[in-house]
Design a protein around this motif. Structure first.
Motif, PDB file in Angstrom:
ATOM      1  N   LYS A  91      -8.952   8.690 -12.654  1.00 45.32           N
ATOM      2  CA  LYS A  91      -8.268   8.783 -13.891  1.00 45.32           C
ATOM      3  C   LYS A  91      -6.870   8.663 -13.939  1.00 45.32           C
ATOM      4  O   LYS A  91      -6.262   7.817 -14.972  1.00 45.32           O
ATOM      5  N   PHE A  92      -6.261   8.821 -13.009  1.00 43.09           N
ATOM      6  CA  PHE A  92      -4.740   8.728 -12.992  1.00 43.09           C
ATOM      7  C   PHE A  92      -4.573   6.971 -13.022  1.00 43.09           C
ATOM      8  O   PHE A  92      -3.602   6.582 -13.518  1.00 43.09           O
ATOM      9  N   VAL A  93      -5.269   6.385 -12.069  1.00 44.23           N
ATOM     10  CA  VAL A  93      -4.997   4.911 -12.100  1.00 44.23           C
ATOM     11  C   VAL A  93      -5.526   4.251 -13.164  1.00 44.23           C
ATOM     12  O   VAL A  93      -4.852   3.223 -13.815  1.00 44.23           O
ATOM     13  N   GLN A  98      -4.118   1.616 -18.589  1.00 46.32           N
ATOM     14  CA  GLN A  98      -4.049   1.656 -19.731  1.00 46.32           C
ATOM     15  C   GLN A  98      -2.602   1.772 -20.663  1.00 46.32           C
ATOM     16  O   GLN A  98      -2.468   0.971 -21.576  1.00 46.32           O
ATOM     17  N   LYS A  99      -1.788   2.248 -19.983  1.00 46.56           N
ATOM     18  CA  LYS A  99      -0.550   2.431 -20.610  1.00 46.56           C
ATOM     19  C   LYS A  99       0.692   1.394 -20.069  1.00 46.56           C
ATOM     20  O   LYS A  99       1.338   1.047 -20.684  1.00 46.56           O
ATOM     21  N   PHE A 100       0.568   0.966 -18.797  1.00 52.90           N
ATOM     22  CA  PHE A 100       1.511   0.052 -18.167  1.00 52.90           C
ATOM     23  C   PHE A 100       0.986  -1.232 -17.726  1.00 52.90           C
ATOM     24  O   PHE A 100       1.859  -2.290 -17.341  1.00 52.90           O
ATOM     25  N   ALA A 105      -1.171   0.348 -12.308  1.00 57.38           N
ATOM     26  CA  ALA A 105      -2.400   0.787 -11.603  1.00 57.38           C
ATOM     27  C   ALA A 105      -2.570   0.400 -10.328  1.00 57.38           C
ATOM     28  O   ALA A 105      -2.626   1.398  -9.183  1.00 57.38           O
ATOM     29  N   ASP A 106      -1.780  -0.834  -9.626  1.00 64.66           N
ATOM     30  CA  ASP A 106      -1.585  -0.937  -8.116  1.00 64.66           C
ATOM     31  C   ASP A 106      -0.586  -0.234  -7.684  1.00 64.66           C
ATOM     32  O   ASP A 106      -1.012   0.246  -6.371  1.00 64.66           O
ATOM     33  N   TYR A 137       7.115  -6.108  -9.639  1.00 63.80           N
ATOM     34  CA  TYR A 137       6.734  -4.596  -9.014  1.00 63.80           C
ATOM     35  C   TYR A 137       7.927  -3.921  -9.238  1.00 63.80           C
ATOM     36  O   TYR A 137       7.745  -2.775  -9.177  1.00 63.80           O
ATOM     37  N   THR A 138       9.098  -4.291  -8.718  1.00 65.28           N
ATOM     38  CA  THR A 138      10.363  -3.564  -8.556  1.00 65.28           C
ATOM     39  C   THR A 138      10.611  -2.973 -10.215  1.00 65.28           C
ATOM     40  O   THR A 138      11.029  -1.689  -9.832  1.00 65.28           O
ATOM     41  N   GLN A 139      10.456  -3.947 -10.927  1.00 69.66           N
ATOM     42  CA  GLN A 139      10.592  -3.273 -12.449  1.00 69.66           C
ATOM     43  C   GLN A 139       9.824  -2.250 -12.844  1.00 69.66           C
ATOM     44  O   GLN A 139      10.121  -1.220 -13.563  1.00 69.66           O
ATOM     45  N   MET A 140       8.310  -2.562 -12.391  1.00 70.33           N
ATOM     46  CA  MET A 140       7.315  -1.666 -12.810  1.00 70.33           C
ATOM     47  C   MET A 140       7.813  -0.274 -12.189  1.00 70.33           C
ATOM     48  O   MET A 140       7.477   0.796 -12.894  1.00 70.33           O
ATOM     49  N   LEU A 141       8.081  -0.182 -10.957  1.00 65.17           N
ATOM     50  CA  LEU A 141       8.396   0.746 -10.160  1.00 65.17           C
ATOM     51  C   LEU A 141       9.426   1.534 -10.776  1.00 65.17           C
ATOM     52  O   LEU A 141       9.342   2.824 -10.689  1.00 65.17           O
ATOM     53  N   MET A 142      10.478   0.927 -11.240  1.00 70.12           N
ATOM     54  CA  MET A 142      11.674   1.661 -11.775  1.00 70.12           C
ATOM     55  C   MET A 142      11.201   2.224 -13.096  1.00 70.12           C
ATOM     56  O   MET A 142      11.579   3.540 -13.347  1.00 70.12           O
ATOM     57  N   LYS A 143      10.422   1.552 -13.908  1.00 74.21           N
ATOM     58  CA  LYS A 143       9.803   2.119 -15.054  1.00 74.21           C
ATOM     59  C   LYS A 143       8.765   3.480 -14.817  1.00 74.21           C
ATOM     60  O   LYS A 143       8.944   4.427 -15.612  1.00 74.21           O
ATOM     61  N   LEU A 144       7.946   3.564 -13.816  1.00 75.34           N
ATOM     62  CA  LEU A 144       7.410   4.651 -13.544  1.00 75.34           C
ATOM     63  C   LEU A 144       8.253   5.792 -13.014  1.00 75.34           C
ATOM     64  O   LEU A 144       7.909   7.087 -13.424  1.00 75.34           O
TER      65      LEU A 144
END
Length: 540
Positions: A91-93, A98-100, A105-106, A137-144
């Motif tokens: 469910k977390f994945v 769904q959100k980002f 998810a990866d 992926y670096t930008q998404m990691l920063m967002k998370l």
């Protein structure tokens, strides 16, 4: 040490995720409690090298706490809550996707598979096939990380919070001069809890650091230093389960609003929670921060037909009018009584709106108890439970009058409800000898006891579901087909399987899907009873 049903469920989860040897070591810790390495090896009957490998796996995945005792011997303790949350990994994945999007998810799936990872390791694994995606992926990691979906794993996160609380309370009690009073003991406990919370917040700040860079001024040639926030590459990150739990809670509340009213009310309720979603950081918040009606209107989809769920004299009504009417419904504006207030979803004034998480959680948890009472004891048992929940402690004659039933019918129902821990009794003796013949027996609804009983039964149900799933997969004929499907040629062309094997595989997949759906439904009840419990500490 964990309760029996909880222990069996945790062992089954560890067996499913890490195999039988690790599950054997986890079973010893759950049965015996905190242990050192040598007793753990002896009781688990594992080879020392295998036991150390199992311990490293569980520590890496945050399932074991480890600390040094008074004699400087390292002790290991099983983290039950962390283990039970592993059932929500899928469910977390899904929520991250769904959100980002798929990249988030990866990242979440990779960290869940490894327990904790550093940013360079995450980026290198995900961008191995396509180096062009490194920056994405670096930008998404920063967002998370900035959105608290990932949090740093520090030394404090590997220590049992109970140990720190006991230590800090002892330090505060040593500061008290003379015999401590009840007020001083309570204040010492509050100071210890505040100190632990402050340390946890400070430890989580190490995930981000400020990087100084040079910038040229637009009017002068003098270089100025600006601060930019970047991820600390030396820190290990793990998934913040509570942040995803907030989205699960909001989805449950939206479903409750839809079940009570209609689709339009659910849309407005979702918009009200989205308007304050950034500020929702923990599940223990009793209510959301105030927001305006205009902010809620901005979160309502443009294609939402809110007027379809309401009746107006005119055909065309503005969306803002519908939103105000739905907010009035959700806040029980038509019933300004304590009963109406307790059944509301939010508080609504002329300018501000707040979602009442505490009242909603208390109502949803009580609905679970009422559903169990109705399933086991029918409408009459539910009527008695509701009477006791509103009236407090009542004797048998008053219950008989209140539910309009004969005393001979009420008495066996009270005994049955008490046997299922849904209600309890309070003895009020008339004399000091506590003679039963001279004692009043008052009945009352003990919701905390009922929650604990139902939660234990739910854990037993989940264990049975997971055991059934494993038994279905380990059946001789199914296991042979599954092994055959793992072959390279068969995985590329399943037509190599015979008709009987394909039918057997289809039947197995259908059973697995049904068990997965059942597990998700049961796990939602656990979320209501366990994860929302901090909101309902004062449940009577």
């Amino acid at each position: 040490m964990a309760e029996n049903h909880t222990r069996r469920l945790c062992v089954e989860i560890i067996h499913s995720h890490f195999g039988p040897l690790t599950a054997r070591l986890a079973s010893v810790l759950l049965t015996r409690g905190r242990l050192a390495l040598l007793p753990l090896i002896r009781l688990s009957q594992l080879k020392p090298r295998t036991a150390r490998a199992a311990i490293l796996i569980l520590v890496q995945h945050n399932v074991l706490w480890h600390t040094r005792g008074q004699d400087n011997v390292e002790m290991f303790e099983f983290n039950v809550d962390e283990c039970l949350l592993r059932m929500r990994f899928g469910k977390f994945v899904w929520l991250a996707e769904q959100k980002f999007g798929q990249q988030a998810a990866d990242i979440i799936q990779l960290i869940l598979d490894h327990g904790k990872l550093r940013p360079p390791e995450i980026i290198s694994v995900l961008s191995r096939c396509d180096p062009k995606t490194t920056s994405q992926y670096t930008q998404m990691l920063m967002k998370l990380v900035s959105g608290s979906y990932l949090k740093p794993s520090t030394i404090l996160s590997h220590l049992s919070p109970r140990d720190k609380i006991i230590q800090y309370e002892a330090e505060e009690k040593h500061k008290i001069v003379g015999f401590p009073t009840a007020k001083e003991l309570r204040e010492a406990k509050e100071v210890a809890q505040a100190r632990l919370k402050r340390e946890e917040e400070e430890a989580e700040q190490v995930g981000l650091k400020r990087k100084a860079k040079d910038q040229s001024g637009s009017k002068t040639s003098r270089r100025k230093t600006a601060e930019d926030v970047v991820i600390n590459d030396a820190v290990y990150f793990k998934v913040n389960y509570e942040r995803f739990g907030i989205h699960i809670r909001n989805a449950v509340i939206e479903t409750a609003a839809r079940d009570k009213f209609n689709e339009g009310a659910a849309i407005v309720m979702r918009a009200a929670m989205k308007a304050t979603e950034i500020t929702q950081l923990t599940l223990s918040e009793s209510r959301s921060v105030p927001t305006s009606i205009s902010n809620i209107a901005m979160k309502v989809p443009d294609d939402a037909n809110l007027a379809a769920g309401l009746v107006y004299s005119t055909k065309k009504v503005a969306n803002i009018t519908c939103i105000k009417d739905y907010l009035g419904m959700l806040s029980s504006a038509d019933n300004p009584t304590p009963e109406g207030r307790a059944s509301s979803f939010l508080s609504y004034s002329t300018s501000k709106v707040q979602v009442e998480f505490e009242m909603i959680a208390r109502r949803l948890r009580q609905n679970v108890v009422e559903s169990v009472a109705q399933d086991k004891h029918g409408a009459e048992g539910l009527r008695i439970l509701r009477l006791l929940s509103h009236s407090g402690k009542v004797d048998e004659k008053q219950i008989s009058k209140g539910v309009l039933m004969a005393p001979k019918d009420v008495r066996p129902l009270l005994v049955a409800l008490s046997a299922d821990s849904l209600i309890s009794t309070q003895e009020v003796p008339k004399s000091a000898d506590r003679n039963p013949a001279r004692t009043f027996y008052l009945w009352y609804a003990d919701f905390n006891k009922a929650y604990a009983k139902i939660l234990g039964d739910i854990y037993k149900t989940l264990y049975n579901i997971m055991s059934r799933r494993r038994a279905e997969s380990e059946a001789h004929d199914v296991a042979a087909v599954l092994d055959k499907r793992q072959r390279t040629d068969v995985s590329q062309d399943e037509s190599l399987l015979t008709r009987l094997e394909r039918e057997l595989l289809k039947d197995w997949e259908l059973k697995q899907e049904k068990l997965a759906v059942l597990e998700m439904r049961v796990e939602e009840i656990i979320f209501l009873l366990k994860d929302l419990a901090p909101l309902c500490v004062n449940d009577d």
